[in-house]
Each structure stands twice: as C-alpha cells, then as structure tokens.
Design a protein around this motif. Structure first.
Motif, PDB file in Angstrom:
ATOM      1  N   ALA A  22     -19.505 -41.669   0.878  1.00  0.00           N
ATOM      2  CA  ALA A  22     -20.022 -40.856  -0.236  1.00  0.00           C
ATOM      3  C   ALA A  22     -19.004 -39.794  -0.628  1.00  0.00           C
ATOM      4  O   ALA A  22     -18.175 -39.376   0.194  1.00  0.00           O
ATOM      5  N   VAL A  23     -19.095 -39.404  -1.903  1.00  0.00           N
ATOM      6  CA  VAL A  23     -18.230 -38.329  -2.410  1.00  0.00           C
ATOM      7  C   VAL A  23     -19.139 -37.233  -2.941  1.00  0.00           C
ATOM      8  O   VAL A  23     -20.109 -37.523  -3.643  1.00  0.00           O
ATOM      9  N   LEU A  24     -18.848 -35.988  -2.595  1.00  0.00           N
ATOM     10  CA  LEU A  24     -19.673 -34.873  -3.072  1.00  0.00           C
ATOM     11  C   LEU A  24     -18.893 -34.060  -4.096  1.00  0.00           C
ATOM     12  O   LEU A  24     -17.855 -33.463  -3.773  1.00  0.00           O
ATOM     13  N   LEU A  25     -19.400 -34.080  -5.335  1.00  0.00           N
ATOM     14  CA  LEU A  25     -18.731 -33.402  -6.456  1.00  0.00           C
ATOM     15  C   LEU A  25     -19.652 -32.339  -7.039  1.00  0.00           C
ATOM     16  O   LEU A  25     -20.866 -32.407  -6.859  1.00  0.00           O
ATOM     17  N   SER A  26     -19.072 -31.401  -7.777  1.00  0.00           N
ATOM     18  CA  SER A  26     -19.887 -30.402  -8.475  1.00  0.00           C
ATOM     19  C   SER A  26     -19.692 -30.555  -9.968  1.00  0.00           C
ATOM     20  O   SER A  26     -18.589 -30.839 -10.432  1.00  0.00           O
ATOM     21  N   ALA A  27     -20.779 -30.348 -10.723  1.00  0.00           N
ATOM     22  CA  ALA A  27     -20.661 -30.410 -12.187  1.00  0.00           C
ATOM     23  C   ALA A  27     -20.452 -29.025 -12.790  1.00  0.00           C
ATOM     24  O   ALA A  27     -20.264 -28.898 -13.991  1.00  0.00           O
ATOM     25  N   LYS A  28     -20.503 -27.980 -11.958  1.00  0.00           N
ATOM     26  CA  LYS A  28     -20.313 -26.621 -12.491  1.00  0.00           C
ATOM     27  C   LYS A  28     -18.821 -26.383 -12.726  1.00  0.00           C
ATOM     28  O   LYS A  28     -17.991 -26.830 -11.923  1.00  0.00           O
ATOM     29  N   PRO A  29     -18.497 -25.638 -13.796  1.00  0.00           N
ATOM     30  CA  PRO A  29     -17.082 -25.498 -14.153  1.00  0.00           C
ATOM     31  C   PRO A  29     -16.183 -24.974 -13.018  1.00  0.00           C
ATOM     32  O   PRO A  29     -15.234 -25.627 -12.654  1.00  0.00           O
ATOM     33  N   ASP A  30     -16.484 -23.841 -12.446  1.00  0.00           N
ATOM     34  CA  ASP A  30     -15.553 -23.323 -11.446  1.00  0.00           C
ATOM     35  C   ASP A  30     -16.217 -22.974 -10.132  1.00  0.00           C
ATOM     36  O   ASP A  30     -15.784 -22.098  -9.404  1.00  0.00           O
ATOM     37  N   ILE A  31     -17.314 -23.669  -9.860  1.00  0.00           N
ATOM     38  CA  ILE A  31     -18.029 -23.457  -8.598  1.00  0.00           C
ATOM     39  C   ILE A  31     -18.254 -24.820  -7.968  1.00  0.00           C
ATOM     40  O   ILE A  31     -18.729 -25.744  -8.642  1.00  0.00           O
ATOM     41  N   TRP A  32     -17.932 -24.921  -6.704  1.00  0.00           N
ATOM     42  CA  TRP A  32     -18.323 -26.134  -5.988  1.00  0.00           C
ATOM     43  C   TRP A  32     -19.718 -25.843  -5.416  1.00  0.00           C
ATOM     44  O   TRP A  32     -20.705 -26.198  -6.032  1.00  0.00           O
ATOM     45  N   ILE A  33     -19.788 -25.110  -4.318  1.00  0.00           N
ATOM     46  CA  ILE A  33     -21.098 -24.649  -3.835  1.00  0.00           C
ATOM     47  C   ILE A  33     -20.930 -23.190  -3.395  1.00  0.00           C
ATOM     48  O   ILE A  33     -20.056 -22.881  -2.588  1.00  0.00           O
ATOM     49  N   ALA A  34     -21.759 -22.314  -3.964  1.00  0.00           N
ATOM     50  CA  ALA A  34     -21.593 -20.873  -3.688  1.00  0.00           C
ATOM     51  C   ALA A  34     -22.274 -20.447  -2.389  1.00  0.00           C
ATOM     52  O   ALA A  34     -22.068 -19.333  -1.935  1.00  0.00           O
ATOM     53  N   GLY A  35     -23.103 -21.326  -1.813  1.00  0.00           N
ATOM     54  CA  GLY A  35     -23.695 -20.986  -0.516  1.00  0.00           C
ATOM     55  C   GLY A  35     -25.202 -21.067  -0.506  1.00  0.00           C
ATOM     56  O   GLY A  35     -25.812 -21.734  -1.346  1.00  0.00           O
ATOM     57  N   ALA A  36     -25.774 -20.353   0.446  1.00  0.00           N
ATOM     58  CA  ALA A  36     -27.230 -20.353   0.587  1.00  0.00           C
ATOM     59  C   ALA A  36     -27.851 -19.596  -0.582  1.00  0.00           C
ATOM     60  O   ALA A  36     -27.163 -18.869  -1.293  1.00  0.00           O
TER      61      ALA A  36
ATOM     62  N   GLY B   9     -22.542 -21.212   2.978  1.00  0.00           N
ATOM     63  CA  GLY B   9     -23.158 -22.490   3.328  1.00  0.00           C
ATOM     64  C   GLY B   9     -22.426 -23.668   2.711  1.00  0.00           C
ATOM     65  O   GLY B   9     -22.428 -24.776   3.271  1.00  0.00           O
ATOM     66  N   GLY B  10     -21.796 -23.467   1.564  1.00  0.00           N
ATOM     67  CA  GLY B  10     -21.023 -24.531   0.918  1.00  0.00           C
ATOM     68  C   GLY B  10     -19.871 -24.951   1.805  1.00  0.00           C
ATOM     69  O   GLY B  10     -19.649 -26.152   2.053  1.00  0.00           O
ATOM     70  N   LEU B  11     -19.158 -23.972   2.343  1.00  0.00           N
ATOM     71  CA  LEU B  11     -18.035 -24.295   3.229  1.00  0.00           C
ATOM     72  C   LEU B  11     -18.551 -24.840   4.562  1.00  0.00           C
ATOM     73  O   LEU B  11     -17.949 -25.741   5.147  1.00  0.00           O
ATOM     74  N   GLU B  12     -19.692 -24.330   5.010  1.00  0.00           N
ATOM     75  CA  GLU B  12     -20.240 -24.834   6.278  1.00  0.00           C
ATOM     76  C   GLU B  12     -20.604 -26.310   6.161  1.00  0.00           C
ATOM     77  O   GLU B  12     -20.378 -27.091   7.083  1.00  0.00           O
ATOM     78  N   LEU B  13     -21.121 -26.693   4.989  1.00  0.00           N
ATOM     79  CA  LEU B  13     -21.402 -28.117   4.765  1.00  0.00           C
ATOM     80  C   LEU B  13     -20.084 -28.893   4.735  1.00  0.00           C
ATOM     81  O   LEU B  13     -19.948 -29.943   5.375  1.00  0.00           O
ATOM     82  N   ALA B  14     -19.103 -28.357   3.995  1.00  0.00           N
ATOM     83  CA  ALA B  14     -17.818 -29.044   3.866  1.00  0.00           C
ATOM     84  C   ALA B  14     -17.179 -29.265   5.240  1.00  0.00           C
ATOM     85  O   ALA B  14     -16.567 -30.306   5.496  1.00  0.00           O
TER      86      ALA B  14
ATOM     87  N   GLY C 254     -20.987 -22.561  10.843  1.00  0.00           N
ATOM     88  CA  GLY C 254     -19.671 -22.039  10.464  1.00  0.00           C
ATOM     89  C   GLY C 254     -18.919 -21.406  11.628  1.00  0.00           C
ATOM     90  O   GLY C 254     -17.704 -21.578  11.762  1.00  0.00           O
ATOM     91  N   THR C 255     -19.655 -20.711  12.498  1.00  0.00           N
ATOM     92  CA  THR C 255     -18.961 -20.041  13.613  1.00  0.00           C
ATOM     93  C   THR C 255     -18.533 -21.060  14.669  1.00  0.00           C
ATOM     94  O   THR C 255     -17.742 -20.733  15.559  1.00  0.00           O
ATOM     95  N   GLN C 256     -19.059 -22.287  14.585  1.00  0.00           N
ATOM     96  CA  GLN C 256     -18.713 -23.308  15.569  1.00  0.00           C
ATOM     97  C   GLN C 256     -17.630 -24.257  15.046  1.00  0.00           C
ATOM     98  O   GLN C 256     -16.666 -24.559  15.733  1.00  0.00           O
ATOM     99  N   ARG C 257     -17.820 -24.719  13.805  1.00  0.00           N
ATOM    100  CA  ARG C 257     -16.876 -25.725  13.293  1.00  0.00           C
ATOM    101  C   ARG C 257     -15.574 -25.110  12.794  1.00  0.00           C
ATOM    102  O   ARG C 257     -14.528 -25.740  12.874  1.00  0.00           O
ATOM    103  N   LEU C 258     -15.641 -23.883  12.260  1.00  0.00           N
ATOM    104  CA  LEU C 258     -14.411 -23.317  11.697  1.00  0.00           C
ATOM    105  C   LEU C 258     -13.327 -23.130  12.771  1.00  0.00           C
ATOM    106  O   LEU C 258     -12.191 -23.562  12.561  1.00  0.00           O
ATOM    107  N   PRO C 259     -13.649 -22.526  13.940  1.00  0.00           N
ATOM    108  CA  PRO C 259     -12.585 -22.380  14.954  1.00  0.00           C
ATOM    109  C   PRO C 259     -12.016 -23.726  15.392  1.00  0.00           C
ATOM    110  O   PRO C 259     -10.828 -23.850  15.659  1.00  0.00           O
TER     111      PRO C 259
END
Ligand code: NAD
Length: 719
Positions: free
Chosen positions: A51-65, A111-116, A147-152
């Motif tokens: 699957a591919v996850l795309l955003s239709a918003k001009p300059d936002i992918w996912i802003a979070g919770a 949350g957008g980055l946490e999903l990514a 985020g605190t687990q996957r980012l490191p």
C-alpha cells in the motif's frame, strides 16, 4: 464522507488521506475508525500486496493527533488507554502482512510521523514545505503512539533525544541523512516513485527489513554500550532540567519513556510511553499549553474587527517603511522574506546604507541556516529599495513608520507621506508609547491611521499589536491584521490607550521591581525570583536589555498618562539620571563585557540607589507576588477599559509579547487557576501595605463575589 479513499491497482492499494472540511489531515475518531477497517481489509484481502499512503492536502501530509480529543480525556488513565489503543493500531501497520509505503510531502508531524515510523518505507519530497517533527513536548505531553520507541531505533538515540526534546522541525535533506526517511525525490514524481517501490515490495524484489539505526560516528561510540548510554541519558536530563527550570515535566517524562524501551524489552517501553503520556496529558502545564495552542489557532481565524462583519483585507502588494533604523530594518527584512517589495526611506543616504546592511544581515540568516538558496536570498534582497525621498510611495498600500520616538517627528512624517499615498493607503506607526490618536491628529485621512507595534528584535519576536483608534476604518484594521499574519506574526488587536496592552502591563511589573530596589531588596534576588516564576529573564535584566533611557522615558509617559500608581521608582529614576544605558552602554544594573555578555551585578550601582546600606532579604514568593500581581491587576484593567477585546488576546499577548510563562497560560488563565477571590485577597493585603498601588480592578472584585471566571471551567479552553 470518508477521509481515506482507497483504490487498488495491480496489487497496490493507493490510500489518499483527505480529511473532509479541514485544511489539514489529522487523526480524528472517524479517521481512526476508517484506518481500523482498512487494516481489517488488508488482513483478509490477499489480492492487496502493498500500500501507498498519500495526502491530498497541498502542503500537509499528516499534522498529527486531533488535539480537540485531548480535551475529552477524563483523567490520566483515560489518556493512557487512548494512547494504548493508538499504539495497537500503529503496531498493526508495522506488523501487518501488507507493507505500507509513505509518500510524504508537506508537514509530517506528531502522530503523523509516529505512523510513518511504523511503515515499511518512507519517501519524502525534497521541498521546503516537507518537514518532520515530534512536537508533543510543546503541548506538555510526550509522543504516545510509539514515537519515543521507534524514533531512537530509526535515527539513533542522540538524534532522537534532540528531536523529541527540542520539538524542532527536521527538513527533508536532514531527514534523509539521519535515516528518518529512506529516499528523497522531487515532489512531481513522489507518487509514482512510491507506487513503484510498493510494487517492488509486493513482488518481493525489495525485502521488508528496516536498516540498522544510524547515528553519527561520535554518537555511536557512546550509544553502543550501557555506560555510554547512561552518560547520554544523564546529559539529556541535565539539559532538560536547565532548559525547563523544572516547569516542563514532559521533557523528563519523554527521556524516561525513551530510556524504558531503549535498553529494556519493547513491551515495557510502549507501556511506559502510554503511562507517561497519560500522566502528562493530565497535568496543569499541558492544559495551559493546549489552551495556548487553541488560543493562537483561533486568533489566526480572527480577521481583526469585532462581530460577524465581513470586511475583506486588501492585499499589501507594496510596502513603505520610513526610518531605516533598528526596527525599520527588521520590518523591511521580514516583508522581503515574504516576497513583498519595500520602499525603504530615511532622511540621509548614510542611514539608508546602514539600514540596508541590517536588512542583509537578517536575510543572510536564512541562507546560513539553509532555509533559502543563494538565488532566493538575492531575490529577497533585491525587493528592498533604499531611498531618501518619497519616489514610489504612490504605489504602496501600507506604510509603516519607525522613525524616532517623538510626536513632532512622527506627525511631520505623516504629513509628508500622506499626500503621496494612494487613497486606500494605510499609515501605520510603530510607536511604543505615543497615543495613535495624537499622531493621527496630523492626518487628513485619520481613518487610514493605526498602530502596528512590532517587538524587538522584529525577526524573532512572534507578536504584533495592531492598535486602532475610534476613527480607524475597519478595512484598514483587517488589512493590517492580515499583513501582520503574512509576516508570520501572531496578531492581537487592541484599542488605543497609553502603553497599548503589552507595555501597559509590563510597566507596572518592571516598576514594582524598581520599588523593591527602593526598599533595599538585592538586584539578583529580584531577578532570580521572577526567573523561578518562569519568566525568561528577570525584570531588572530586562530593564538593562530594553535600555535604561528608553525604559525611563516610557515610565515617565505612563505615569503622566495613568497617574499615581505608575509613579516611577526612585531607583530606576536615579540610575537613568546617572546616565547608565544598560546593556547597550555596557553599564546598567549589571556590568557587561565588550561582547555584550552579562558579567553579574555591577555592585557600584547600589551607591546610586536610595537604599544604599545593607540589602534586605525578602522571600522569593513575596517578590513574585508583588511584581506579578501588579501585572495581573493591570491586565484586568485593560479588559475593563476595553483596551483588550478578550482575555484570550490578553493571554496570548502576554506570553508572546513579554514571555509570560507559557505553562501558566497567561495572566487571565493564572487568575482563573488561582480563583479571583484568592487574587483579590492578596491584592487587598498588598494594597493595605502600599495604598493605591494594588487596588483590585473592578471586574476582579465582581468576579471574587460571584465566583465567575474568565474562561469556562470545563470544555474548550477558549470561550
Ligand atoms: P532607531 O533610532 O534605530 O531608528 C530611527 C530611524 O529613523 C533612524 O534611522 C533615523 O535616521 C530615522 N528618522 C528620523 N527621523 C526621520 C524622518 N523624518 N524621516 C525618515 N527617517 C527618519 O530607532 P528604533 O529603535 O528603530 O525605533 C523606531 C521606532 O520604533 C520608535 O518609535 C520606537 O519607539 C519604536 N519601537 C522600538 C522598539 C525597540 O526596541 N527599539 C520596539 C518597539 C517599537
């Protein structure tokens, strides 16, 4: 209407995220439901291979919770459970049969980055609008969806700590070099490349293994052994404590969550993250920071005139700036940054040249920090045209004057420029103390005159006060507000009055510090007490920073306009009269090195003060009470007198204009938190000792009697 549109082609599900009715994508309850259903489908539909996850918003992918959802948390346990549920959902993305490829263009936050981070592969567009960050600590919470687990594990411990604790945006190139994203592409081919990568995953050509975490070589030496890691965590804790002075518990909580999972079993890390997320979400600090988030968000939608009247703002296609000094240069530079051509005028060529050099310095910052290219820098610089006459002013829609702080000079400039402007042209003054209506007396069209009070240094300070007189036309107000916002400022609109709002509340606070000096309290004791309250600098240091000549003059003007309760302290008057200028003269209450660095209290200053003998000790809470209650009481007076339009504007103005501690939400939030009755009792006690200076504002007395608050006790923080 759904937020996620899914089409399947050749085994690849293309998910387009487009939250209906919103300019951004965020995880609302509805979106979470759709995502859950989609993951169920992935589990059962074997034809979907990737699957591919795309955003239709001009300059936002996912802003979070969805931050609105935070308001619904009943308590820490409730917030913890919500984090656990979100963690479980994201874990399904990570472990599910179908690899998900993120095609990130625009902001990928929280949350957008946490999903990514849980996805199999991340491709980002190489574009200035593409930024990635975990900004949760700015809201007094910690990342709660892994985020605190996957980012490191993705970018290395040191980089992850820095990202989470600073909440900073990471640009696309940096994201690639740290391993936060796997690939960078031009935005035009982002979608196609993501689909191609998904096909490679689907066919098995690309194995689903994550690369090892990458840290720079120096960091790896520390991170790869338990003793080194202990050092990294200890340093992070020390820095967090120093930075937050103990006021922002989320920083330490974030470090604890990272530590729990980095060495221990993953389950323990996720559990600790959810627990600490819940604990932080329930703190008063987080509630105030969330309040400020909503307050600034609602200000962005406020056009600047009261009521529902739709008064369209005019576009400011060209700007005039008169006075190429310190403030003028800052204003011209931030306008050029936004692509606005500027006529930049002073009386002499030398002044213009000096101003142009200052503009260049501001714009060069963008180049040095790689926010702009060399070409963009050159383009911005070419937008500012220096001049010593009014050539070109017939085409400016708005002129901002930043000449000397003198009524006569300002009125002369107004008389000169007004006939040059088009009929709709607006004259804005950057005065800090002169009533706008006085300046407007020189105008043929006073309805086109208002104040635009920028703060120093202009490129850094986030607030703009737009000041209106009873004569100012509504479209002039909406235009100034919209333009201020375009310049990146948070804008509040206030009515014309001595000191407007920000200086009106700052002056009694600083003066109270001076009165404490009169009583023999030590300089550093006063500053230390207000630093401990949470201000970024103490009031005496602030006097030195502002310049004692400037502060002395402002104090006199305020005392004349407002009366006895603002009578300047003898200490401040004495030091001003002795000719000390503060930091700019390298001598004030403190001594300064040639580089401007503060070297500690200049003990010789005590000989100038009325109480020169031994210093008196006063408990820090008493110092805090005196200075801050003078400010809070004045803020309520501003509301009573209609200088302020709402408590919200007063809170945002104090936090963004003078660094009122954000974790306290602002003066009105502080009063609500402590209760008007308690504040009135403290004011009355102080007023008994210092008659006339602390008389509680009328509204406070009424609120104390009725139990009323400025904001509703529950629900949305901005009423
Ligand atoms: P500044 O002394 O650095 O600059 C003033 C400039 O105005 C000088 O370049 C001077 O040559 C020019 N000037 C004087 N008379 C002029 C005229 N008739 N026509 C054109 N140019 C003329 O002063 P500044 O610190 O930039 O302050 C400017 C204004 O901004 C003042 O009203 C001040 O109160 C206000 N302000 C200053 C600060 C601050 O912290 N410096 C903050 C907020 C507002």
């Amino acid at each position: 209407m759904t937020a996620l549109t899914v089409t399947v082609e050749a085994g690849v599900a293309r998910i387009v995220f487009d939250l209906p009715g919103e300019s951004i994508n965020k995880f609302t309850a509805g979106v979470i439901g759709e995502l859950t259903a989609l993951l169920d489908r992935f589990d059962s539909d074997e034809t979907i291979k990737a699957a591919v996850l795309l955003s239709a918003k001009p300059d936002i992918w996912i802003a979070g919770a969805d931050i609105e959802a935070f308001l619904a948390f009943k308590d820490a346990k409730d917030a913890e459970e919500s984090a656990r549920a979100a963690q479980a959902l994201v874990a399904r993305v990570e472990r599910g049969r179908v690899p998900v490829i993120c095609a990130i263009h625009g902001a990928c936050l929280g949350g957008g980055l946490e999903l990514a981070l849980a996805c199999a592969y991340r491709i980002a567009s190489d574009h200035p609008k593409t930024v990635l960050a975990l900004p949760e600590t700015q809201l007094g919470i910690i990342p709660g969806i892994g985020g605190t687990q996957r980012l490191p594990r993705t970018v290395g411990l040191t980089t992850a700590l820095d990202m989470i604790l600073s909440a900073r945006n990471v640009r696309a190139r940096k994201a690639l070099s740290t391993g936060l994203v796997d690939e960078l592409v031009h935005p035009a081919i982002l979608r196609d490349l993501a689909i191609q990568r998904a096909q490679e995953f689907a066919s098995g050509a690309r194995p689903r293994v994550r690369p090892e975490r990458r840290s720079d070589a120096k960091a790896i030496v520390l991170e790869d052994n338990p003793i080194g890691r202990a050092v990294v965590f200890r340093q992070a804790r020390e820095q967090a404590l120093k930075k937050s002075r103990g006021h922002y518990p989320a920083l330490l909580a974030a470090i604890a969550a990272i530590a729990a999972g980095y060495d221990g079993p993953p389950a323990q890390g996720y559990a600790e993250e959810a627990r600490l997320f819940g604990e932080m979400a329930a703190t008063a600090v987080s509630k105030e920071l969330v309040f400020l988030f909503f307050a600034t968000t609602s200000l962005k939608k406020d056009i600047g005139v009261p009521g529902d009247a739709a008064v369209p703002a005019r576009a400011v296609g060209r700007l005039g700036v008169i006075g190429t000094g310190f403030m003028g240069a800052g204003i011209a530079a931030i306008a050029a940054r936004q692509g606005v051509p500027v006529r930049f005028k002073d009386t002499k060529h030398e002044a213009v040249l000096k101003g142009m050099a200052a503009v260049r310095d501001v714009l060069r910052d963008g180049l040095t920090s790689k926010r702009i290219t060399r070409q963009e820098y050159a383009d911005q610089l070419s937008l500012v045209a220096g001049t010593v006459d009014y050539a070109g002013f017939s085409a400016v829609d708005l002129v901002i004057e930043a000449v000397f702080e003198d009524l006569g000079v300002k009125q002369t400039v107004l008389r000169e420029v007004e006939p040059q402007l088009p009929a709709h042209g607006i004259f804005a003054t950057n005065t800090s103390t002169i009533p706008i209506a006085r300046i407007a007396e020189a105008a043929a069209r006073p309805e086109r005159v208002l104040g635009m009070h920028f703060f120093s240094p202009v490129p850094k300070m986030p607030l703009l006060e737009v000041i209106v007189t009873p004569q100012t036309a509504p479209d002039a107000v909406t235009t100034a507000v919209a333009f201020g916002r375009k310049l990146g400022k948070t804008v509040i609109v206030v009515n014309d009055s001595p000191g407007f709002y920000v200086n009106r509340i700052l002056l009694p606070y600083m003066n109270e510090a001076g009165l404490l000096l009169d009583e023999g309290v030590a300089i550093d004791a006063i500053d230390a007490a207000l630093l401990a309250f949470g201000f970024p600098v103490g009031p005496i240091t602030l006097l030195d920073e502002v310049g004692l000549d400037v502060a002395g003059k402002a104090g006199r003007i305020m005392a004349e306009a407002i009366g006895a309760r603002m009578t300047p302290s003898r200490s401040i008057v004495a030091v001003v009269e002795a000719g000390r200028l503060g930091r700019k003269g390298r001598q004030g209450f403190y001594a300064y090195g040639v580089d401007g660095k503060k070297n500690g209290v200049d003990e010789s200053v005590y000989a100038l003060l009325p109480t020169t003998s031994t210093r008196r000790t006063m408990p820090a809470d008493e110092i805090q009470r005196r200075c801050t209650l003078a400010m809070l009481n004045e803020a309520v007076r501003c509301l009573d007198e209609g200088v302020l339009r709402s408590p919200r504007d007063g809170d945002v103005g104090a936090v963004f204009g003078i660094g009122y501690p954000p974790f306290r939400g602002g003066p009105f939030r502080t009063i609500d938190a402590r209760g008007a009755a308690a504040i009135v009792a403290e004011l009355a006690a102080l007023d008994a000792q210092h008659p006339g200076r602390f008389t509680p504002a009328a509204r406070l007395q009424e609120m104390a009697a009725s139990g009323a608050r400025f904001y509703p006790a529950t629900g949305r923080p901005v009423g």
